[in-house]
Scaffold this active site. Sequence first.
Site, PDB file in Angstrom:
ATOM      1  N   GLU A  47       0.840  -1.248   0.104  1.00  0.00           N
ATOM      2  CA  GLU A  47       0.077   0.099  -0.006  1.00  0.00           C
ATOM      3  C   GLU A  47       0.915   1.202  -0.001  1.00  0.00           C
ATOM      4  O   GLU A  47       1.812   1.413   0.699  1.00  0.00           O
ATOM      5  CB  GLU A  47      -0.812  -0.034   1.244  1.00  0.00           C
ATOM      6  CG  GLU A  47      -1.898   1.262   1.340  1.00  0.00           C
ATOM      7  CD  GLU A  47      -2.913   1.107   1.993  1.00  0.00           C
ATOM      8  OE1 GLU A  47      -3.580   1.849   2.537  1.00  0.00           O
ATOM      9  OE2 GLU A  47      -3.143   0.122   2.976  1.00  0.00           O
ATOM     10  N   LYS A 103      -8.431  -1.175   0.876  1.00  0.00           N
ATOM     11  CA  LYS A 103      -9.500  -1.816   1.713  1.00  0.00           C
ATOM     12  C   LYS A 103     -10.340  -2.763   0.895  1.00  0.00           C
ATOM     13  O   LYS A 103     -11.123  -2.418  -0.053  1.00  0.00           O
ATOM     14  CB  LYS A 103     -10.869  -0.658   2.136  1.00  0.00           C
ATOM     15  CG  LYS A 103     -10.365  -0.043   3.332  1.00  0.00           C
ATOM     16  CD  LYS A 103     -10.745  -0.965   4.624  1.00  0.00           C
ATOM     17  CE  LYS A 103      -9.830  -0.543   5.753  1.00  0.00           C
ATOM     18  NZ  LYS A 103      -8.420  -1.034   5.913  1.00  0.00           N
TER      19      LYS A 103
END
Length: 418
Positions: free
Chosen positions: A221, A237
């Site tokens: 990420e 997410k």
Amino acid sequence: MKTSQNISHFKQKALHWANQFEVCCFLDSNDYKDAYSAYDFIIAADAHHELKCTAGNAFDQLKSFYAAHKRWVFGFFGYDLKNEVEDLHSNNSDHLNFPDLYFFVPKHLIAFKNGNAEVLIGSKSILAEIDSFQHQIEIQSKKVTITQRLSKDQYVQKVETLRDHIIRGDIYEVNFCQEFFAENIEIDPVQTFEALNQVSPTPFAGYFKVQGKYILSATPERFLCKRGSKLTSQPIKGTAKRSLNPSEDEAIKSQLRNDIKEQAENVMIVDLVRHDLTKSAVKGSVTVDELFGIYSFPQVHQMISTISCQLNPEIHFIDAIKNAFPMGSMTGAPKVRAMKLIEEYEVTKRGIYSGSFGCISPDGDFDFNVVIRSILYNAESSYLSFQVGGAITYQSNAVLEYEECLLKASAILKVLGS
């Protein structure tokens, strides 16, 4: 121009070479194609100047530090800088003792792009020195016995209590994490990182060493990057396991793409990141460049969205980092209330976990990751730790959330032989 085999060999030697210094940072894209990355990998070693501080006025100190040197700087932001950004505190136990913020100006800096190594700081002879560097594995890493800070029952009970907060309307979503740890442990950090990077190569992987404390990261990420006047954030997410069966794997991927629960989690964080970027943006410039993109990594498929804006020229780029910190994907919505509940229900201080590390260039561009899927190690206290978590929403099933934690931990557990 080097062949891929030669590149891999050079990368390995360069990391071992950098590790001989008290301070070093290695950032590796692992050949993932990424429009925002300036280099394939970059290695900074040894410190000309250092900044180490605790939450209070750390971001302002970083501004002064950067202004004084106006050169490449590498470093990290610990999660508990939240206490400087908002009226919050951190009272949970901390066995790793990383600084809240640490940056250094390197004596040596090597960047790699399109098969070519370039010395950005230091003598050109470094490349020959790396090529001839002989490293020895000092500690043969043994199987590590990992302990969980929370039992499965305790974890499930805490998730149910957090769902009660959601039902009451206190929050919509919260990122709840748990710690796995080992005490009195000795590992070879470089060897362990190499094993992790092999089992789980990711686009924002990295190795950070600062005086006996180590971050060994396989993070997929990006927190925030700046290219020219453009800021870009890519929150994750939404998670689904991989399958060895190609058709089943494709079906899982499609299922994740269309999963209403995962989309709901993702869009809440996208809204949160849009709000955070608005604080630093030219009015009306915040855009969602990609919503619900599905990206595949060795252990998991992930749902990733991309949000960008034009940086307001009146706002210092370090304030733009502060305005978005800590990242939405690791906190929740509303952000401040979620962070208060994180402090209340988690039992370990996050420290560098769910913080960020990366670099700032002489022209003020930067790239910072999110410290997840990472082994944290304090060689002085012989303490090893990693944390995993996930987004808790009204629709969350506590047992399934627990299983997702184990899925996210699987690469690290494999590397540690647990």
